[in-house]
Structure formats: C-alpha cells, structure tokens
Write a protein that holds these residues in place. Sequence first.
Motif, PDB file in Angstrom:
ATOM      1  N   TYR A  30      20.390  99.550  26.896  1.00 33.39           N
ATOM      2  CA  TYR A  30      21.126  99.071  25.718  1.00 33.39           C
ATOM      3  C   TYR A  30      21.451 100.285  24.861  1.00 33.39           C
ATOM      4  O   TYR A  30      20.584 100.857  24.210  1.00 33.39           O
ATOM      5  CB  TYR A  30      20.278  98.071  24.938  1.00 33.39           C
ATOM      6  CG  TYR A  30      21.025  97.414  23.801  1.00 33.39           C
ATOM      7  CD1 TYR A  30      21.790  96.268  24.008  1.00 33.39           C
ATOM      8  CD2 TYR A  30      20.974  97.937  22.510  1.00 33.39           C
ATOM      9  CE1 TYR A  30      22.477  95.665  22.973  1.00 33.39           C
ATOM     10  CE2 TYR A  30      21.664  97.332  21.466  1.00 33.39           C
ATOM     11  CZ  TYR A  30      22.419  96.203  21.704  1.00 33.39           C
ATOM     12  OH  TYR A  30      23.097  95.608  20.680  1.00 33.39           O
TER      13      TYR A  30
ATOM     14  N   ILE B 194      24.525  98.729  32.130  1.00 31.86           N
ATOM     15  CA  ILE B 194      24.591  99.213  30.749  1.00 31.86           C
ATOM     16  C   ILE B 194      25.047  98.079  29.854  1.00 31.86           C
ATOM     17  O   ILE B 194      25.954  97.329  30.207  1.00 31.86           O
ATOM     18  CB  ILE B 194      25.582 100.395  30.635  1.00 31.86           C
ATOM     19  CG1 ILE B 194      25.103 101.548  31.509  1.00 31.86           C
ATOM     20  CG2 ILE B 194      25.717 100.843  29.183  1.00 31.86           C
ATOM     21  CD1 ILE B 194      26.070 102.707  31.534  1.00 31.86           C
ATOM     22  N   ARG B 195      24.411  97.936  28.723  1.00 28.17           N
ATOM     23  CA  ARG B 195      24.877  97.008  27.702  1.00 28.17           C
ATOM     24  C   ARG B 195      25.195  97.846  26.467  1.00 28.17           C
ATOM     25  O   ARG B 195      24.363  98.628  26.017  1.00 28.17           O
ATOM     26  CB  ARG B 195      23.796  95.984  27.358  1.00 28.17           C
ATOM     27  CG  ARG B 195      23.665  94.901  28.408  1.00 28.17           C
ATOM     28  CD  ARG B 195      24.774  93.864  28.241  1.00 28.17           C
ATOM     29  NE  ARG B 195      24.577  92.713  29.104  1.00 28.17           N
ATOM     30  CZ  ARG B 195      25.113  92.584  30.310  1.00 28.17           C
ATOM     31  NH1 ARG B 195      25.851  93.558  30.820  1.00 28.17           N
ATOM     32  NH2 ARG B 195      24.909  91.490  31.015  1.00 28.17           N
ATOM     33  N   ILE B 196      26.404  97.669  25.958  1.00 30.30           N
ATOM     34  CA  ILE B 196      26.820  98.486  24.834  1.00 30.30           C
ATOM     35  C   ILE B 196      26.635  97.715  23.540  1.00 30.30           C
ATOM     36  O   ILE B 196      27.103  96.583  23.402  1.00 30.30           O
ATOM     37  CB  ILE B 196      28.285  98.923  25.001  1.00 30.30           C
ATOM     38  CG1 ILE B 196      28.401  99.754  26.281  1.00 30.30           C
ATOM     39  CG2 ILE B 196      28.755  99.728  23.799  1.00 30.30           C
ATOM     40  CD1 ILE B 196      29.815  99.976  26.737  1.00 30.30           C
ATOM     41  N   GLY B 197      25.916  98.317  22.617  1.00 32.45           N
ATOM     42  CA  GLY B 197      25.682  97.693  21.315  1.00 32.45           C
ATOM     43  C   GLY B 197      26.981  97.643  20.536  1.00 32.45           C
ATOM     44  O   GLY B 197      28.032  98.091  21.000  1.00 32.45           O
ATOM     45  N   ALA B 198      26.922  97.080  19.355  1.00 30.98           N
ATOM     46  CA  ALA B 198      28.164  96.965  18.607  1.00 30.98           C
ATOM     47  C   ALA B 198      27.944  97.208  17.121  1.00 30.98           C
ATOM     48  O   ALA B 198      28.623  96.657  16.279  1.00 30.98           O
ATOM     49  CB  ALA B 198      28.799  95.593  18.852  1.00 30.98           C
TER      50      ALA B 198
ATOM     51  N   CYS C 112      19.141  95.766  16.056  1.00 35.15           N
ATOM     52  CA  CYS C 112      19.013  95.609  17.503  1.00 35.15           C
ATOM     53  C   CYS C 112      18.075  96.635  18.121  1.00 35.15           C
ATOM     54  O   CYS C 112      17.777  96.558  19.307  1.00 35.15           O
ATOM     55  CB  CYS C 112      20.379  95.641  18.179  1.00 35.15           C
ATOM     56  SG  CYS C 112      21.323  94.156  17.851  1.00 35.15           S
TER      57      CYS C 112
ATOM     58  N   SER D  73      20.633  90.419  21.836  1.00 38.12           N
ATOM     59  CA  SER D  73      21.926  91.071  21.971  1.00 38.12           C
ATOM     60  C   SER D  73      22.309  91.259  23.441  1.00 38.12           C
ATOM     61  O   SER D  73      23.459  91.059  23.824  1.00 38.12           O
ATOM     62  CB  SER D  73      21.898  92.417  21.240  1.00 38.12           C
ATOM     63  OG  SER D  73      23.173  92.963  21.174  1.00 38.12           O
ATOM     64  N   VAL D  74      21.341  91.626  24.270  1.00 37.67           N
ATOM     65  CA  VAL D  74      21.614  91.757  25.710  1.00 37.67           C
ATOM     66  C   VAL D  74      22.046  90.401  26.277  1.00 37.67           C
ATOM     67  O   VAL D  74      22.865  90.314  27.182  1.00 37.67           O
ATOM     68  CB  VAL D  74      20.376  92.308  26.464  1.00 37.67           C
ATOM     69  CG1 VAL D  74      20.588  92.257  27.971  1.00 37.67           C
ATOM     70  CG2 VAL D  74      20.073  93.726  26.034  1.00 37.67           C
ATOM     71  N   GLU D  75      21.500  89.329  25.693  1.00 34.83           N
ATOM     72  CA  GLU D  75      21.895  87.990  26.133  1.00 34.83           C
ATOM     73  C   GLU D  75      23.242  87.567  25.557  1.00 34.83           C
ATOM     74  O   GLU D  75      23.669  86.421  25.725  1.00 34.83           O
ATOM     75  CB  GLU D  75      20.814  86.968  25.738  1.00 34.83           C
ATOM     76  CG  GLU D  75      19.513  87.144  26.512  1.00 34.83           C
ATOM     77  CD  GLU D  75      18.408  86.214  26.018  1.00 34.83           C
ATOM     78  OE1 GLU D  75      18.676  85.355  25.172  1.00 34.83           O
ATOM     79  OE2 GLU D  75      17.264  86.376  26.483  1.00 34.83           O
ATOM     80  N   GLY D  76      23.879  88.471  24.832  1.00 34.71           N
ATOM     81  CA  GLY D  76      25.207  88.177  24.298  1.00 34.71           C
ATOM     82  C   GLY D  76      25.190  87.364  23.020  1.00 34.71           C
ATOM     83  O   GLY D  76      26.167  86.719  22.673  1.00 34.71           O
ATOM     84  N   LYS D  77      24.056  87.397  22.316  1.00 28.43           N
ATOM     85  CA  LYS D  77      23.946  86.587  21.094  1.00 28.43           C
ATOM     86  C   LYS D  77      23.917  87.469  19.854  1.00 28.43           C
ATOM     87  O   LYS D  77      23.914  88.690  19.948  1.00 28.43           O
ATOM     88  CB  LYS D  77      22.658  85.756  21.150  1.00 28.43           C
ATOM     89  CG  LYS D  77      22.644  84.755  22.278  1.00 28.43           C
ATOM     90  CD  LYS D  77      21.300  84.062  22.320  1.00 28.43           C
ATOM     91  CE  LYS D  77      21.226  83.102  23.489  1.00 28.43           C
ATOM     92  NZ  LYS D  77      19.844  82.746  23.782  1.00 28.43           N
ATOM     93  N   ARG D  78      23.849  86.811  18.685  1.00 28.74           N
ATOM     94  CA  ARG D  78      23.634  87.537  17.454  1.00 28.74           C
ATOM     95  C   ARG D  78      22.286  88.237  17.550  1.00 28.74           C
ATOM     96  O   ARG D  78      21.312  87.642  17.975  1.00 28.74           O
ATOM     97  CB  ARG D  78      23.622  86.573  16.263  1.00 28.74           C
ATOM     98  CG  ARG D  78      24.958  85.922  15.968  1.00 28.74           C
ATOM     99  CD  ARG D  78      24.821  84.746  15.024  1.00 28.74           C
ATOM    100  NE  ARG D  78      24.159  85.081  13.774  1.00 28.74           N
ATOM    101  CZ  ARG D  78      24.768  85.665  12.742  1.00 28.74           C
ATOM    102  NH1 ARG D  78      26.047  85.923  12.806  1.00 28.74           N
ATOM    103  NH2 ARG D  78      24.113  85.970  11.653  1.00 28.74           N
ATOM    104  N   GLY D  79      22.258  89.488  17.156  1.00 27.10           N
ATOM    105  CA  GLY D  79      21.032  90.265  17.328  1.00 27.10           C
ATOM    106  C   GLY D  79      20.001  89.996  16.251  1.00 27.10           C
ATOM    107  O   GLY D  79      19.660  90.874  15.475  1.00 27.10           O
TER     108      GLY D  79
ATOM    109  N   PHE E  26      15.930  86.469  28.821  1.00 25.33           N
ATOM    110  CA  PHE E  26      16.151  85.195  29.523  1.00 25.33           C
ATOM    111  C   PHE E  26      14.832  84.476  29.802  1.00 25.33           C
ATOM    112  O   PHE E  26      14.685  83.780  30.806  1.00 25.33           O
ATOM    113  CB  PHE E  26      16.914  85.411  30.842  1.00 25.33           C
ATOM    114  CG  PHE E  26      18.238  86.104  30.675  1.00 25.33           C
ATOM    115  CD1 PHE E  26      19.288  85.491  30.008  1.00 25.33           C
ATOM    116  CD2 PHE E  26      18.426  87.396  31.167  1.00 25.33           C
ATOM    117  CE1 PHE E  26      20.506  86.139  29.836  1.00 25.33           C
ATOM    118  CE2 PHE E  26      19.649  88.042  30.998  1.00 25.33           C
ATOM    119  CZ  PHE E  26      20.690  87.413  30.332  1.00 25.33           C
TER     120      PHE E  26
END
Lengths: 175, 547, 181, 241
Positions: free
Chosen positions: B236, B276-280, B285, B294-300, B315
């Motif tokens: 991440y 790779i997961r890119i933060g935003a 996070c 965040s890795v799960e694609g949710k609000r961190g 997960f």
Amino acid sequence: MIATPLHSKRNRLPAVLEHASGDKRFKILEVHMKKHQFRHDALIEVLHKAQELFGYLEDDLLLFVSYKLKLPPSRVYGVATFYHFFNLKPQGEHTCVVCMGTACYVKGADKVIAAIQDQTKIRPGETTPDNKVSLLTARCIGACGIAPAVVYDGTVNPRATPESAVKQIKKWTGT
Amino acid sequence: MILNDLLQIKDQERAARKKTTLRCCMAAGCMSSDSKGVKEQLEKAVADAGLQDTVEVRGVGCMKLCCEGPLVQADPQNALYIKVTSENAPSIIAALKGGKAEAAQTDPDAAFFKKQLSIVLANSGVVDPDRIESYIALDGYQALHEVLHEMTPKDVVDTMVNSGLRGRGGAGFPTGLKWGTVAKSPGAKKYVICNADEGDPGAFMDRSVLESDPHAVLEGMAIAAYAVGADQGFIYVRAEYPLAITRLQTAIKQAKQLGVLGSGIFESPFNFTIDIRIGAGAFVCGEETALMASVEGKRGTPRPRPPFPAESGLFGCPTLINNVETFANVPAIYRNGAEWFAGIGTEKSKGTKVFALAGKIKNTGLIEVPMGTPLRTIVEEMGGGAPGGAKIKAVQTGGPSGGCIPSQHLDTPVDYESLGKLGSIMGSGGMIVMDESTRMVDVARFFMEFCMDESCGKCIPCRAGTVQMHNLLEKILDRRATPRDLLKLEELCDMVKNTSLCGLGQTAPNPTLSTLRFFRNEYEELLQPEAHGPKGNGEAKKQTLTT
Amino acid sequence: MKVRLATVWFGGCAGCHMSFLDLDEFLIDLAEKVELVYSPVVDVKEYPEDVDVCLIEGAICNEDNLELLHKIRQRTKVLVSFGDCAVTANVPAIRNQLGLGNAESVLQVAYIDNAQHNPCLPKEDGIVPPLLKKVLPVHEVVNVEHFLPGCPPPADRIKALVGQMLAGVEPKLEGAQLKFG
Amino acid sequence: MAAKTLTIDGKQISAEEGATVLQAADEAGVKIPTLCHLDGVYDVGACRLCLVEIAGVPKLLPACTTQVAEGMVIHTDSERLRKYRRMTLELLFAERNHVCAVCVANGHCELQSLAYNQGMDHVRYEYNFPKWSVDNTHRLFGMDHNRCILCTRCVRVCWHIEGAGTKNVAGRGGKAHIISDLNMSWGQSYSCTECGKCVQACPTGALFHKGSTAAEMERDRTRLEFLVTAREKKQWITGEE
C-alpha cells in the motif's frame, strides 16, 4: 439554508450510460475495471484511473463507476470524498502544489504559499477565476532534503522561495 | 528457476563490471534537480570519449546527502561530486583522464557517511533499482531460496524472534511475535501487507528504500509470507510517491518473469504474488485497520482492535502488516543470521534505524545508524549542526505522533524506550531539527492542524477534540488566551489521548504535550491575565452565598 | 442583612424572567430574604455596587450587553447563567452560523426585507447598539459561578437553585434539572 | 455456549461467551451510556461514551465491541470516565448547532438526556457555529445536518437492515457528513426506499418525520427490533406463508 421539497425524482442512469457509450474514455475505464474483474475492492484503483482520464470526478462519472462495479452510489461518493487526492471539481490549466510537510514548513513554505496566495488571490484548494491556476497543498511529498519543495504541473521544484514561486505563477498567467 | 540460475545471473552480472563506475543518484530528491539530465550527459561524455568498455554510468537510488544533490560518485576513485549539473557533468569524465572536474566535491569519508551503518540502505545508491540482476549480483534472493529449501516456516519465525527486530513503523512491536501470531492463526487464506503509506511529514525513509532497493522489500515480504503461510501480498503505497510506484511495478514484473515471485517459487510448493495498492491522500491510512479498509476499496476509517489483523484482517483473514523498513531488514537477517543482527544496537532495540534528517540542519538527507546512537552524534557530528552557526533548540521525532526533544537532552540514545521516556516516540524515522528561530507553540499548532485535517471523523474525541485543541492553540498564539485556556488545552490533550479510537487521535496531543513539557514558558509568555473573576484556577470558583 | 439580588436581561425573549415570576408564593418567601437591587422589573437605571448574586438572562449580542456584563462581573459576587440563552447562546446565536457579516444580514432582514413601512437601517446612535460579530454565551466573556439551563428554566428548577444558595449550600442541580431546551 | 463470570462495578455477574461488555452490563442492570450503539446493527465503537476500565488493561476499551472474558473486572462509572464522558458530550454540543429549544426531538433526544444525566450544565469549549443545511426535499422525511452527531446509525440500518445503501458518510474529519446517494438532495435519491428506518434509528433531531414541530419527534425502536429479529433469527420466516 433550507432546501425545499422536490416531487419528481428521476433515474439518471440511462442518460449517463447513453452519454458514456459515445465517449471513448468510458470504454477505457471499463476495460480497466474488467482488468480488476469488477471487484469492489478495486474502487480506489478505478477512481484513480477515472481521474487520470477525465481530470476530475464528476457526478455522472461516479454514477457510471457505481453501476459498473455494482456498488451503491453513496459508497462511491463516500470513498471519493474521503481521499484528498480525488477532485470532484475541475482543476485549472496548471497546478501548483506547495509541500507543507514539517521540513518545508520550518524552512519557510508558509512564506512561499503566502506569496502565491497574494499573487493569485486564491486560497489552497481553489482555482483562479480564469481557470489558469489551481493552488493545492501537500502533506509531505517526501522531498525534505530539498525543502521547501513546490510541484509545478507534476515537476518537483527544489528550494523554493516566494520570489521563484511568484515568477512561475506569472509565467503561467502571462502577467 | 533454481539456485544455479540465480548464481549464474550473479556471476554474469559481476563479470560484466567495468573498471570505473559512475553512480548517479536517481531518487526523487536528486531527480527534481535534474539528475536525469546529468546521467544523460555523463553517458554521452563516456561515449564521446570512447570509454564505454571501461566506464559504467549507473543510475542508482538514494546516496543519502540529499541537500547536495544531484550526487555522482566515481569509483574506485572515491570521488563524490555534488550539485552536479548537466553542463558540468562531462568534466567528471574528463577528470577520469586527469583533467579537472568543474563539479564541486565533498568528502565521502566525512562523518555524515562514516558514522552510518547500513543494513536497510546497504544497497541504496549502489544497485540499479530498475534491474533485478543488479540486486542479484549483491546476493539478492539467495536468502529467499535458503528459507524455502532449508527452513520450516517455524524456523523462519524463530529466527525472526531471535533477531530481536521490532517494527519500524513507529510502535516498535516485536516483529517475530507478530509473525508467530499470524502463523498460528487458523485460516486457509492469509495476507501479507507492506505499509508504504509513509505519511509523517518530514519522513522519506520508506520512499527512498522503495526507490533505491525495491527488491529487498519484495524478498522480505516473500520470506514473511512463507513464514506465516500467506500466498498474496499487497504493498500500500502513497500516491504522492509516483517514482516509488513505478520502480515497484518494474521490480514486481521482473521478479515474476524470473520466477522469484509467482507460483512454485524456486521449484518449491510456495506461491506468492504481490499487488500494489495506491493510496489517495489520507494520513490515517497508515493506521493498520484503516489501511486494510482502504485496500478493500473503502473509506479508510479505522476500527476498534481487537480483533487484531493477525486474527482477522484483510477481508476477514489473518493478515501480517509490516512497514517498508521492517521488510527491508528481513533479507539481511536471513543472509547473516539472527545473532549477527541481535549483536547490533541496544539490549531492547536491535539493529539499525534509518532517519530522514531535515529542517534547520546543514546536512539534510538519509542516515542509518545503530540503535542507541546518541542524538547529538546524529545532529551535530553527522548533521553538522544548524546552518549559519545557529543554536539547535530541539529535535522533533515521530512526526505528528511524536514530540520535540530539547537540546539539553541531545545525549539521549536513540531507541524506543529512551525516546518514549522523553514523551516522544521513535516513529517511522522523521527527524526535524529546529533552531532558536522556531516558535514551539507554532510547531504544536502546525501538528495539531495536521491531525485535525487528517482526522477521519469517525470518533468524537479526535474529530471534535482536535478542532478545539487547534482553536485553543490559535487563541494562545493570538495572545487572546488566559491561564484557564491553557488548563483546558491540557485537559483536552489528556482526554483525546485516552479516548480516541485509533493511533492518530491517541497520539495527536503528543507534540503539544511535549512542547508544554519542555517549553512551557513559551506558552505562558503568550497568555493574558483572566479578564474577571477568580484568577489562576481552572474551574469557575464555586461559591455559596454567605450572608 | 438581606441578600442583594439582581437580575438582568440580555439577548433573550424574557421567558426566563416570566418563569421567575412563576415562582408564585415562593416570591413572597424570597422577598423576605433578598433585596432586589436591579432588574428589568425594577426601575433602577445604574447597576449598583456590591451585589451578592445576579441572574443573567440572555446571550451577549451587542456592545451594550458586553459593557454591562463586565460591569456586573466587577460589582457582583456570584453570577448565574440563567436559561439557555445565557448558558449556550441558544436562538440568538443562530445568526453566528452565517459567519462573517452575520450582524449586517440580521439587520438587513429585520429592518429592510421584512419592513412594512420605511425600510431603513437604524444608523443613529443610541437606537440599536452595535451588534457583536458573534453572539456569545455569558461564560465565554466572564467567569460564571453557576448554570441554570432550560428554555426557560421551569420555576421549580429556579426555586431549587436559589433555595440552595440562600440555604448557604453549594448549589447543585442534577439529572433532568439540567435539561437544555 | 459457555458462561463467563465477571465483575461489573463490584457486581458479580455471568454472561454468555461472545457477549459484549455492553450486553452483559445491560443484563445486569448496569447502564453504560452510548450514542452510536443500536440494538440490531453491528457496532463501530465510534462515540467513545461506552469506554470502560478493565483491570489489567492499560487502555480504556469500548464496551460495545469488547467481548466478555472469564474473571474480567470492569469499572463503568469511575470519576475519570465520567469526566471524559462529559467532555465528549461538550465536544459534540460545540461541534454543530444543537439548539435544543427549537428541536423536533426536544425531550426525546438521546444526546440531550445523556448530557443532563452526565451532569453537563454548560459547554466549556467555544461553539463552532458551522454552517450546515437542512434537507427538506424528501416527501416524508427531513434531515437537519446541524443536529447530526455522525453516529452512523442511519447508515448502518440503511445498509444492513434495509439493504438500500442510500445513506453514507462523505468527506472526513470535521467536514464529514451524511449523504444520500451521490450527495444529492434526499428527495432526488433514487435508491431510497422510503422505509424510514433511518428516522427511527436517529438518536437526535437530525432525522425527522416531516410535519413534526419542536419536541414532537418521538421514535419507535420496536419497529427496528422486529425487523432485525426477522432478518437475523428468521423466527417466523419459514419459506412459505
């Protein structure tokens, strides 16, 4: 401020999908989603891609993403607004990101940003009325060795001064 | 891929070495000063002089003295050129043939370099981060091979326990213990996550490691995955680090092609892939439960622990999370043994620590020193003190979660416990030097503003408490505050620290508390007397009517 | 010696004072123990010296409020924030949500937009005191000893607090006695 | 299910394994204050009001997400906890515009009653007086952001009981707020099923039935309990009517 009742509600999705069918960028975005097997956990990756393609994340784009990933629109909007990297409004022609990390701050980034604000008459997060320049701040770009750092259109500029920053802004605005 | 293939690559790479190497820094700091142009000019000059067979121009990662970049080092001449420009780069080639170099030089044997002990940064500034062969030439991936073929997962965990390595992300949790817990957690699917969301302002160690030696991190993750029984890894990484992301992508691709990542690694039954997961852009996070969301694609947003990620993480599966520097230590530990590593540092803090030295100091850049090195050695000997002979007032460690250590405590050894005793933390390794011109209340306000902006908003003490603490600090700076406001601030610090949900809120008061502890006079000088009523006590004095 | 009691009416609807009058027969008991030295219901122009206790109704909205409050604090032993407007700034503070310039907006609405005759701003001195940029609860301006929330505080609540004070015990309201609104 | 014995505020009690401290305390008649917990939906540990002291644990832990363990010694009402709770409530009152006097939920508000039960007679922090809007666009319900405490009960019932996913939190920190769909006005929300569960779940006057005036908005939580029982325990859902 009290909003008044609305009596008609309408599903915007069909219009959005129709519009999307004529825009190549939506195709590219969909291919990207497919690469991630339309997985829910790819939402942030997809939003990155969407912003890269469209410059910012407008409502219709978010609705498209939520439909394709089969996520409620509120999830997509909640995520898009949680992360500061995502813009929901269009950005100016040029972007100026002033790093406000500790190292830059103690070395005078506050003076740099004050000079830019003075020159552009906008605050961080805003865009000049002529849409030329967007001013942003970063929490730390990790370039502390060359503090203070300013990023002009993606290029890091080391050891910035109020003068050098104003010069760059003037170059963009042609003043 | 078997061991022989690996050794063959290593031998080939070593045999291809040329008489002279010009190492040119291609990390983000120097790149911003046009080191790419410098490298191109060096290559052109080599070609023009017909020296292709004897001189290699190698793009490398961080060469540590960032303030003097772009840096170019010529070996075996042992000449370190600083602030090289594309104009004066050709003269460096001329100097190889006895001419005079126009670029300035600095002493590569100065204290800044000599006092360092490199484990994590051993390859930084040496290997070409874009070529896996360059890493293999320096024994890369041999540890992974040995682990897969000669050790059981339990052995691997035991070695980690014996090494005494503690998490380099800030809290210093024993790494071996964490690995052991994940290894023991039941579950068919497990994950390994590398936390590269280096959010502390003033910290750039992890960025440098990723840009300079990405394969060390990948190898470390693979070893960890084998130890805990995971087959999927995520890195991440912050979106603010585009170069690190590119280098990681390249490294992962090369490692897959070569078969050191993927299925059946080194012809063992072990499979491991890394995405790779890119933060935003969300500091929170960096907190492990927020990172997983965040890795799960949710609000961190973080969640209460327990359950800890080791039991129920990404997960819902057992998940190992370590930071970049922790993973970068791993290959060396398995190459050289746990005893070797445990022999470095102090009794409770083993090994080395990388610091990003910045702020009001002459030599800014990256340093790696054994745990227990006194702050004074780092700041005065290596850092060269404040520029212009100014007096150092304090050293800030641990970013927005840490504190300011005043100059009278400069002899404190740098380890987890000693910094903790002074109300600061080791943190991830940002070290910001402040001189007499720095106002400490302003520093406290700066960090409080940071925490206020970065609060996720989930729990009340952090969301609303940071706002009120920031208000009070502004009020003090504006000279509108009274002694009662100061007490209110201290009371809030205590409350937010003890009641917030995650580390961000729990540590948000630290910079304020530590400046209050050591620089209380600076606060008091700004206070106004109480306008009316009883002075000096926090609560309005309770009175009854006595007639 | 009787307790020198004052009550004052700042930015509020006078409901708290109405509630005070609801004390009914307790008012008679009270009259034996206190001397009402200043109040909207007493014709005294100047806030006197050496007041023992003052019940303050209303939020601090304008410069007159502010000036008088400081005077009250100097001349009074015990201040009681009397009712939600004094304790929380309550309804008068809703204008604060409009941010900077809220005072001008309020005047605009009151004297121009909603005026039926002669819309004009009251500019001359002494007509409307200059409004503060922000409406404040009393304790954000001066120290306050006791708080009596409620909109308005019911008479029994007032009786409980005043009764405790007169009995010489530390006043302490608990539970629903502290309910806002 | 094994039973665990533990001590809450000096009382020896037994609780089922897997129960939370909050549940165990409730059954023992010890009321731990909370604003974000709602029976029937999962807990988030966000309001921090239910923090308790557990002997041997250095940190305060939220009762709503901490499971009981054998021999646990818990204090729920120490002076320190009361002080923190009062501060938490003061922070909430200072954060947005909670004007009880003119609130639909006046007298039926969990925030209001917690405040007086915790002895909050005034707020020591400066009020922020932020500018938040009122969304009155929905046919049946209204949302007053001024009174929202971000407990996310509405979000959780919308997602986990109704399954509509209309409500969510957008933004972060002090700017976090509850949205419908893509932050559109509620009346325009296409996903809202108008079930009204969010209105039932809200602890303050933030969500209300239209037409209610000051102090009129009362909630009926039994309606939520009924649905939760139906969905989770499937007591009377047997496949065929």
